[in-house]
Design an enzyme around this catalytic site. Structure first.
Site, PDB file in Angstrom:
ATOM      1  N   CYS A 111      10.470  -5.090  -7.075  1.00  0.00           N
ATOM      2  CA  CYS A 111      11.362  -5.518  -8.150  1.00  0.00           C
ATOM      3  C   CYS A 111      12.241  -4.328  -8.520  1.00  0.00           C
ATOM      4  CB  CYS A 111      10.568  -6.035  -9.352  1.00  0.00           C
ATOM      5  SG  CYS A 111       9.728  -4.736 -10.278  1.00  0.00           S
ATOM      6  N   GLU A 142       0.837  -1.215   0.000  1.00  0.00           N
ATOM      7  CA  GLU A 142       0.000   0.000   0.000  1.00  0.00           C
ATOM      8  C   GLU A 142       0.864   1.255   0.000  1.00  0.00           C
ATOM      9  OE1 GLU A 142      -2.984  -0.161  -0.886  1.00  0.00           O
ATOM     10  OE2 GLU A 142      -3.238  -2.305  -0.549  1.00  0.00           O
ATOM     11  N   CYS A 146       7.366  -9.426  -7.453  1.00  0.00           N
ATOM     12  CA  CYS A 146       7.428  -8.078  -6.870  1.00  0.00           C
ATOM     13  C   CYS A 146       6.340  -7.916  -5.818  1.00  0.00           C
ATOM     14  CB  CYS A 146       7.210  -7.068  -8.001  1.00  0.00           C
ATOM     15  SG  CYS A 146       7.163  -5.346  -7.480  1.00  0.00           S
TER      16      CYS A 146
HETATM   17 ZN   LIG Z   1      -2.534  -2.808  -4.781  1.00  0.00          ZN
HETATM   18 ZN   LIG Z   2       7.516  -4.430  -9.611  1.00  0.00          ZN
END
Ligand SMILES: [Zn+2]
Ligand SMILES: [Zn+2]
Length: 188
Positions: A177, A144, A158
């Site tokens: 990532c 978030e 990721c």
């Molecule tokens: Zn999200």
């Molecule tokens: Zn990513």
């Protein structure tokens, strides 16, 4: 000077959850010259934020109120943490929601919210696993906060992968990532 990410307790929440989240988030965001604090303020939930038919709280309403009540906080980002089941718009539930700014915002904090309720094994009638619970909270929090740095969902291995279920959350790594990491640095 480090930019501050402020953790904000929403309703009843075990303090130990915030303390370990603060330490874990500091490990991730120190490299980006940010520091994590726990807010001295705590927000109580309001009855208008509860949907008695769904037996859930409305995440959008809560996020809106956090935005209003924290607009003068001298911090960079705010992450509300709640221990109630929450939903948003057409979704049955959400693990969290966030404001995703298109361009850099200064002077007022950008706000996000996560719920820990569905991150407990107990929620699915399984024996509790404290380490897993802590890791899931960290993943949802970083995800978030990633949106507050303008990141969209990512298809690579990721933290910004979309989680439709807890299985998705458990599969994704706890890091950005390379390309999402670079996007954050360019956004700051
Ligand atoms: Zn999200
Ligand atoms: Zn990513």
């Amino acid at each position: 000077m480090k930019k501050i990410i402020e953790l904000l307790k929403i309703g009843d929440l075990e303090q130990s959850i915030l303390v370990s989240l603060k330490d874990n988030l500091n490990d991730t965001f120190n490299n980006l010259k940010m520091a994590v604090n726990i807010s001295q303020n705590a927000f109580q939930l309001e009855i208008t934020e509860y949907n008695s038919e769904r037996m859930q709280y409305n995440a959008d309403k809560i996020l809106d109120r956090i935005i209003k009540l924290t607009k003068n906080h001298k911090v960079f980002r705010i992450l509300g943490v709640i221990d109630k089941d929450i939903y948003s718009e057409l979704l049955n539930f959400v693990f969290g929601i966030a404001i995703r700014p298109i361009k850099r915002i200064s002077g007022t904090p950008v706000v996000s919210l996560i719920s820990v309720t569905r991150l407990r094994e107990q929620f699915y009638n399984k024996p509790e696993n404290d380490d897993l619970f802590e890791l899931r909270i960290l993943k949802e929090a970083i995800h978030e906060l990633g949106h507050t740095f303008s990141l969209e969902h990512c298809n690579k291995f990721c933290i910004m992968q979309f989680s439709n279920s807890l299985m998705d959350t458990d599969k994704k790594p706890v890091q950005f990532c390379e390309s999402c990491g670079e996007k954050i640095i360019n956004f700051l």
